[in-house]
Write a protein that holds these residues in place. Structure first.
Motif, short mmCIF file in Angstrom:
data_model
loop_
_atom_site.label_atom_id
_atom_site.label_comp_id
_atom_site.label_asym_id
_atom_site.label_seq_id
_atom_site.Cartn_x
_atom_site.Cartn_y
_atom_site.Cartn_z
N UNK A 88 -44.47 -8.35 -31.24
CA UNK A 88 -43.76 -8.95 -30.11
C UNK A 88 -44.44 -10.22 -29.59
N UNK A 89 -45.63 -10.10 -29.02
CA UNK A 89 -46.27 -11.27 -28.43
C UNK A 89 -46.60 -12.31 -29.50
N UNK A 90 -46.88 -11.87 -30.71
CA UNK A 90 -47.25 -12.79 -31.78
C UNK A 90 -46.19 -13.85 -32.01
N UNK A 91 -44.98 -13.45 -32.45
CA UNK A 91 -43.94 -14.45 -32.69
C UNK A 91 -43.49 -15.15 -31.41
N UNK A 92 -43.61 -14.46 -30.28
CA UNK A 92 -43.14 -15.08 -29.04
C UNK A 92 -44.08 -16.18 -28.56
N UNK A 93 -45.37 -15.90 -28.55
CA UNK A 93 -46.30 -16.80 -27.88
C UNK A 93 -47.27 -17.52 -28.81
N UNK A 94 -47.50 -17.00 -30.00
CA UNK A 94 -48.58 -17.56 -30.81
C UNK A 94 -48.10 -18.10 -32.15
N UNK A 95 -46.82 -18.42 -32.24
CA UNK A 95 -46.31 -18.95 -33.50
C UNK A 95 -45.58 -20.27 -33.25
N UNK A 96 -46.16 -21.12 -32.43
CA UNK A 96 -45.49 -22.37 -32.08
C UNK A 96 -46.30 -23.56 -32.54
N UNK A 97 -45.69 -24.77 -32.40
CA UNK A 97 -46.44 -25.96 -32.79
C UNK A 97 -47.24 -26.51 -31.61
N UNK A 98 -48.07 -27.49 -31.91
CA UNK A 98 -49.03 -27.98 -30.92
C UNK A 98 -48.34 -28.51 -29.67
N UNK A 99 -47.16 -29.13 -29.86
CA UNK A 99 -46.50 -29.74 -28.71
C UNK A 99 -46.00 -28.67 -27.73
N UNK A 100 -45.57 -27.55 -28.26
CA UNK A 100 -45.14 -26.45 -27.39
C UNK A 100 -46.32 -25.93 -26.57
N UNK A 101 -47.47 -25.73 -27.26
CA UNK A 101 -48.66 -25.30 -26.52
C UNK A 101 -49.02 -26.33 -25.46
N UNK A 102 -48.96 -27.60 -25.85
CA UNK A 102 -49.31 -28.68 -24.92
C UNK A 102 -48.38 -28.66 -23.71
N UNK A 103 -47.13 -28.34 -23.94
CA UNK A 103 -46.17 -28.36 -22.82
C UNK A 103 -46.53 -27.29 -21.79
N UNK A 104 -47.11 -26.17 -22.28
CA UNK A 104 -47.52 -25.13 -21.31
C UNK A 104 -48.67 -25.63 -20.44
N UNK A 105 -49.62 -26.30 -21.11
CA UNK A 105 -50.73 -26.88 -20.35
C UNK A 105 -50.19 -27.88 -19.34
N UNK A 106 -49.20 -28.64 -19.79
CA UNK A 106 -48.63 -29.69 -18.94
C UNK A 106 -47.98 -29.10 -17.69
N UNK A 107 -47.30 -27.99 -17.84
CA UNK A 107 -46.65 -27.36 -16.68
C UNK A 107 -47.70 -27.05 -15.62
N UNK A 108 -48.82 -26.43 -16.06
CA UNK A 108 -49.88 -26.11 -15.12
C UNK A 108 -50.51 -27.35 -14.52
N UNK A 109 -50.75 -28.34 -15.39
CA UNK A 109 -51.40 -29.57 -14.92
C UNK A 109 -50.52 -30.28 -13.89
N UNK A 110 -49.23 -30.33 -14.17
CA UNK A 110 -48.34 -31.03 -13.24
C UNK A 110 -48.22 -30.28 -11.92
#
Lengths: 346, 370
Positions: free
Chosen positions: A170-192
């Motif tokens: 479950x968590x694997x495909x949902x949260x840990x199978x994405x490309x760098x830009x998707x991960x970056x966008x999560x950081x961006x949400x917090x940063x903003x």
């Protein structure tokens, strides 16, 4: 639109990470849900990036309706840089993303010049940007002159398996199978979020968007703040645009973003100008965007045009919902949004 | 030393001519740079646009044909923008107008006479366009939903609807005999439903263009000489004053958006009756009439009569673009030039509205927007 759907369905690498082959037997239902959620995140990422950019712009009081055109310019730049970049593949992808940000920022800078320096009405200027840069304009002209549609985009954003976590149930495909830009966008949400609500500059930004005259009296430069955040917003929109050729549809076609810039505009209203709510909205619309492909991949017979219409239809429905009733007071909308500011003469 | 903007109290007459001309010159110059950067000869490209758009044999007839849909969408945009209602949905309203008009012509079939068919097409196109715009109008008037985004989303829904009718279903709009069995395509309207044109010797003017011009005159009179037009202008310029004066804002938004949609819808009817003779979703989707119409309306400064002239110029550009399209005239160039014209005209407005003054060396306005 249909052609786009077919390309999407046939598109190999980019979509396949989000759309694993249907599995056997009993686990289908839970799998389908995981697939829907995972592809919601995948297809929601460009919407999220563009909407976060627009939020930043609107927080300064500038409405940029040129978002769709800005995304397309970013997409052209990213696509071009992926073909012509030098170095190893991962470096070329970074170059492509940087190019998209620069070109997106420049496109938004044109809007900033028009509304802030030439005092053009914000709505009209934004529309002009989208017409100039849009699917039938400069982005198409550049793509054709630079022959971007000759072959598939060589270097793309690939899913990164963070420390083998993608095998987790479950968590694997949902949260840990994405490309760098998707991960970056999560950081961006917090940063903003931190920038807007916890930093001094963010406070200044909100002051400019709420009451430019007060901010001016405090010694904050309204023009400089608005310029900076309009350009930064454009850079994020360019990044969102580049997600299409670099991750979703690995072959250029004119109007590759398919109106997603307008959906991102609606998302800012839907998310009440707050990063964390915009994230929720972006994934909701990512789900609508991908539902058709997910169902098609499982041979469910639904009209292609109906599925294709879903995101647009839902945008109207959601917009009606947030603009009526308790939300009528436009919770969170910067008070000076869309208005120009001129310091009064002595 | 800095620059300061001073609002002009009155606008000298020569400026209202000089500023737009200078803006066009700047747009053409920037466009020339863009063309040159992509490795083509700018002067030669412009010369060919002029030739294929206006001066060569038969070019003007084709230009008027290309101008007709822009005339309708331009009028639709100009009418709505006049009140500060941003109807970006000319595109979708034109498409559903085409659906309505082709549907009416196919339903009546060969039994009806030409004039009956044409009137039915105009009415059906107008009704469909008005209804489509009416969705956004009701949402805006009663729920306060932003009409820019709803009309835009309705554009995508309209093209999907047209695509569904011809490619995704076995509707009445689809040809189900002959080659239509092999390749999905729209069903042709009866021959009697084709819109006539008037031959002026060197060129032909289609019925659609006449109709559009008549509507332009009608809108001009409506805005200039009627009470309704006055309230539209007041609501657009000063909504609060309009409310205090007892003007019915909600009703005016509804009626004006419906009117705007109806005009765009007739443009769809004209496209079916005067040009394609069937519902062609692919061509309509690629043409981008609605967005070009916004350019037309803005360049005409929302004046319906000026829309007629500007639509001919833009039609010439579009016509030339279609005729010249190839390796040295890539797709998108026409749209780029249109966009540049729009951007430069908007920016140029500054010089008509303000006087640019040099300020004294003392920094009187530090960091002012300049």
């Amino acid at each position: 639109m249909i052609a786009l759907a077919t390309v999407l369905a046939q598109a190999g690498d980019g979509a396949s990470s989000a759309l694993p082959v249907a599995s056997n037997g009993s686990g289908v239902n839970s799998n389908l849900l995981i697939v829907i959620f995972a592809s919601a995140i995948f297809y929601g990422t460009p919407l999220l990036l563009a909407a976060l950019g627009e939020m930043l712009t609107e927080r300064s009081g500038v409405l940029n309706l040129g978002l769709e055109g800005t995304m397309l310019m970013g997409a052209v730049a990213g696509c071009w840089a992926s073909i012509h970049g030098t170095g190893p593949g991962w470096l070329v992808v970074i170059e492509a993303l940087l190019a998209a940000m620069v070109v997106g920022g420049l496109t938004a800078a044109l809007h900033a010049v028009l509304v802030l320096t030439f005092r053009v009405e914000q709505i009209v200027s934004g529309l002009a940007i989208t017409i100039l840069a849009g699917a039938a304009g400069l982005s198409s002209y550049l793509a054709n002159s630079l022959e971007l549609s000759k072959g598939p985009v060589p270097h793309r954003l690939e899913a990164i398996d963070v420390g083998g976590l993608s095998d987790l149930p479950v968590a694997g495909p949902l949260l840990f199978d994405h490309n760098a830009l998707t991960y970056a966008s999560w950081v961006l949400v917090g940063a903003l979020w931190w920038y807007l609500f916890r930093s001094r500059r963010g406070l200044h930004l909100r002051a400019v968007g709420e009451s430019p005259a007060t901010a001016d009296a405090m010694g904050i430069s309204v023009a400089r703040t608005r310029y900076a955040h309009t350009i930064a917003g454009g850079a994020l929109a360019g990044l969102g645009g580049a997600f299409y050729p670099l991750a979703i549809i690995p072959l250029w076609s004119d109007g590759i973003t398919g109106g997603r810039g307008w959906i991102a505009l609606a998302l800012v209203i839907f998310g009440f100008w707050r990063p964390e709510l915009i994230l929720v909205g972006a994934y909701l619309f990512g789900a609508f965007s991908s539902l058709g492909l997910t169902l098609q991949a499982r041979n469910v017979e639904v009209s292609a045009q109906l599925l294709d219409s879903l995101p647009y239809l839902m945008t109207i429905v959601v917009l009606v919902f947030v603009s009526s009733g308790w939300a009528r007071r436009r919770l969170g909308a910067p008070a000076a949004l869309g208005t120009s500011y001129e310091r009064e003469e002595r | 030393m800095g620059l300061r903007l001073e609002r002009r109290v009155d606008r000298p007459r020569w400026l209202t001519v000089a500023v737009p001309l200078a803006s066009v010159a700047v747009a053409l110059f920037v466009g020339g740079v863009v063309i040159a950067l992509s490795g083509n000869d700018a002067v030669d490209t412009y010369a060919r646009i002029l030739e294929r758009g206006f001066t060569s044999r038969g070019a003007f007839t084709a230009t008027l044909t290309a101008a007709t849909p822009l005339l309708f969408t331009g009028l639709a945009a100009a009418a709505a923008f006049r009140m500060g209602v941003f109807n970006i949905g000319g595109e979708g309203q034109l498409i559903v107008g085409a659906i309505g008009a082709s549907g009416a012509a196919i339903a009546l079939g060969d039994s009806a006479s030409g004039p009956v068919l044409i009137v039915a097409m105009v009415v059906a196109g107008a009704a469909a366009g008005a209804a489509w715009a009416g969705i956004a109008a009701v949402l805006r008037a009663y729920l306060g939903t932003n009409e820019i985004i709803t009309t835009l989303m309705l554009n995508y829904l309209a093209i999907n609807l047209a695509t569904y009718l011809v490619f995704g279903s076995t509707s009445a709009w689809r040809e189900l005999t002959g080659t239509g069995l092999m390749f999905p395509q729209g069903k042709k309207i009866p021959d009697a439903a084709r819109w006539p044109g008037i031959d002026f010797g060197n060129f032909t003017v289609g019925l659609g263009f006449f109709l559009g011009t008549a509507i332009a005159i009608g809108l001009f009179v409506l805005f200039r000489a009627t009470r309704y037009g006055f309230s539209v202008r007041v609501i657009g310029d000063e909504p609060r004053a309009a409310r205090y004066a007892g003007m019915r804002t909600r009703r005016t938004i509804l009626s004006l958006l419906a009117l705007s949609g109806a005009v765009a819808g007739i443009g769809g009817a004209s496209d079916v009756g005067g040009t394609r003779y069937l519902l062609d979703p692919k061509a309509l989707g690629q043409a981008g009439y609605g967005y070009a119409g916004i350019v037309v309306a803005a360049l005409a400064r929302l004046n319906p009569l000026a829309v007629v002239g500007v639509s001919i110029l833009m039609g010439g550009l579009a016509n030339a673009g279609r005729a010249l399209q190839g390796p040295d005239f890539p797709a998108g160039l026409v749209g780029t030039l249109q966009g540049l014209l729009l951007v430069c005209t908007l920016a140029g407005e500054l010089f008509a509205r303000y006087r640019v003054r040099r300020t004294a060396p003392t920094p009187a306005t530090p960091g002012a927007a300049a």
